[in-house]
Enzyme design. Structure first.
Site, short mmCIF file in Angstrom:
data_model
loop_
_atom_site.label_atom_id
_atom_site.label_comp_id
_atom_site.label_asym_id
_atom_site.label_seq_id
_atom_site.Cartn_x
_atom_site.Cartn_y
_atom_site.Cartn_z
N SER A 148 0.85 -1.20 0.00
CA SER A 148 0.00 0.00 0.00
C SER A 148 0.88 1.24 0.00
O SER A 148 2.05 1.17 0.40
CB SER A 148 -0.86 0.00 1.27
OG SER A 148 -1.48 1.28 1.46
N TYR A 161 -3.40 -0.41 10.10
CA TYR A 161 -3.24 -0.75 8.67
C TYR A 161 -1.84 -0.39 8.19
O TYR A 161 -1.16 -1.18 7.51
CB TYR A 161 -4.29 0.03 7.88
CG TYR A 161 -4.40 -0.31 6.41
CD1 TYR A 161 -3.60 0.33 5.47
CD2 TYR A 161 -5.33 -1.24 5.96
CE1 TYR A 161 -3.71 0.05 4.12
CE2 TYR A 161 -5.44 -1.53 4.60
CZ TYR A 161 -4.63 -0.88 3.70
OH TYR A 161 -4.75 -1.17 2.35
C1 GCO Z 1 -7.30 5.19 4.06
C2 GCO Z 1 -7.32 4.26 2.87
C3 GCO Z 1 -5.89 3.90 2.49
C4 GCO Z 1 -5.84 3.30 1.10
C5 GCO Z 1 -4.91 2.15 0.97
C6 GCO Z 1 -4.48 2.04 -0.47
O1 GCO Z 1 -8.01 4.95 5.04
O2 GCO Z 1 -6.56 6.19 3.96
O3 GCO Z 1 -8.06 3.08 3.11
O4 GCO Z 1 -5.39 3.08 3.51
O5 GCO Z 1 -7.03 2.84 0.65
O6 GCO Z 1 -3.78 2.31 1.73
O7 GCO Z 1 -3.34 1.25 -0.59
#
Ligand code: GCO
Length: 257
Positions: A148, A161
């Site tokens: 990501s 995440y």
């Molecule tokens: C957020 C998003 C991001 C992107 C993801 C793409 O909450 O800012 O979900 O996390 O979607 O990282 O790779």
């Protein structure tokens, strides 16, 4: 078929895509199928997997479903054994499955931290550990970890995440370092902001949408099909000497402040 075209061909190859029945995973699955691969779509939702398989079959692709829990080592081992017996050896693994549970860090339930790490990071290890021995026996294979922009950059409320995707970037390097001698290339794709189920609420927020379009040099969100070319490249013979790299598909977002 010209030599260069055959370099990108996935004819005769079988690809397993975790979380492949929706969002970016389904788009990547369609791209690999379009290059000739037999596709196995994984997901926890048996109904969701079945619907996506039917859709790809209607498009003329050789698609199969494999609903299993990627965080359950025993279920993964049994499923990979069954798939290998019933469909064939897995040549390409795409560790795509991922979830978001957004909270301010100081308010984040530990369970939500653990679960995101389990699905987005540990599961990539569990599934690769089950698939790679077969690749070693056949002296070759491809692993693509869907990282990501958050493998490199964080933003408030996505600390779990970002930690998982940062770890996945390093796990990609670790896998590449240990498995390259078996002719297994392990690389990552780092999507920027794409309109999917996971981000729809963000895209629908006018302020967030405006921020992302301003923060991204391309001035827009990515379209899921814009990941297909890189996925085919990393899954094909064209990337036989590419190891441990994470390539960002983000409209330039990670290239600028
Ligand atoms: C957020 C998003 C991001 C992107 C993801 C793409 O909450 O800012 O979900 O996390 O979607 O990282 O790779």
């Amino acid at each position: 078929m010209s030599n260069l075209t055959s370099l990108y061909s996935l004819e005769g190859k079988t690809a397993l895509v975790t979380g492949g029945y929706r969002g970016l995973g389904l788009s990547i699955s369609r791209g690999l199928a379009g290059a000739g691969a037999k596709i196995i779509l994984n997901g926890r939702s048996a109904d969701g997997v079945e619907a996506a398989v039917e859709g790809l079959r209607k498009e003329g692709y050789d698609a199969h479903g494999a609903p299993f829990d990627i965080t359950d080592e025993k279920a993964v081992g049994q499923s990979i054994e069954n798939l290998t017996t019933n469909i064939g050896p897995i040549d390409i693994l795409v560790n795509n499955a991922g979830i978001q549970k957004r909270h301010k860090l100081e308010e984040m339930p530990v369970e939500d931290f653990r679960t995101v790490l389990e699905v987005n990071l540990t599961a990539a290890f569990i599934v690769a550990k089950a698939v790679v021995p077969g690749m070693m026996e056949r002296e070759g294979g491809k692993v693509i970890n869907i990282c990501s922009l958050m493998s490199d950059l964080a933003r408030p409320t996505t600390g779990n995440y970002a930690a998982a995707k940062g770890g996945l970037r390093m796990l990609t390097r670790a896998m590449a370092g240990e498995w390259a001698s078996s002719n297994i290339q392990v690389n990552g794709i780092g999507p920027g902001y794409f309109a999917t189920e996971m981000t729809q609420k963000l895209k629908d927020d006018p302020d967030f949408n405006s921020w992302i379009c301003g923060r991204t040099p391309a001035g827009r969100w990515g379209m899921p099909e814009e990941l297909q070319g890189l996925a085919v490249f990393l899954a094909s013979g064209a990337s036989s000497f590419v190891n441990g790299q994470v390539i960002f598909v983000d409209g330039g977002l990670t290239a600028v402040i």
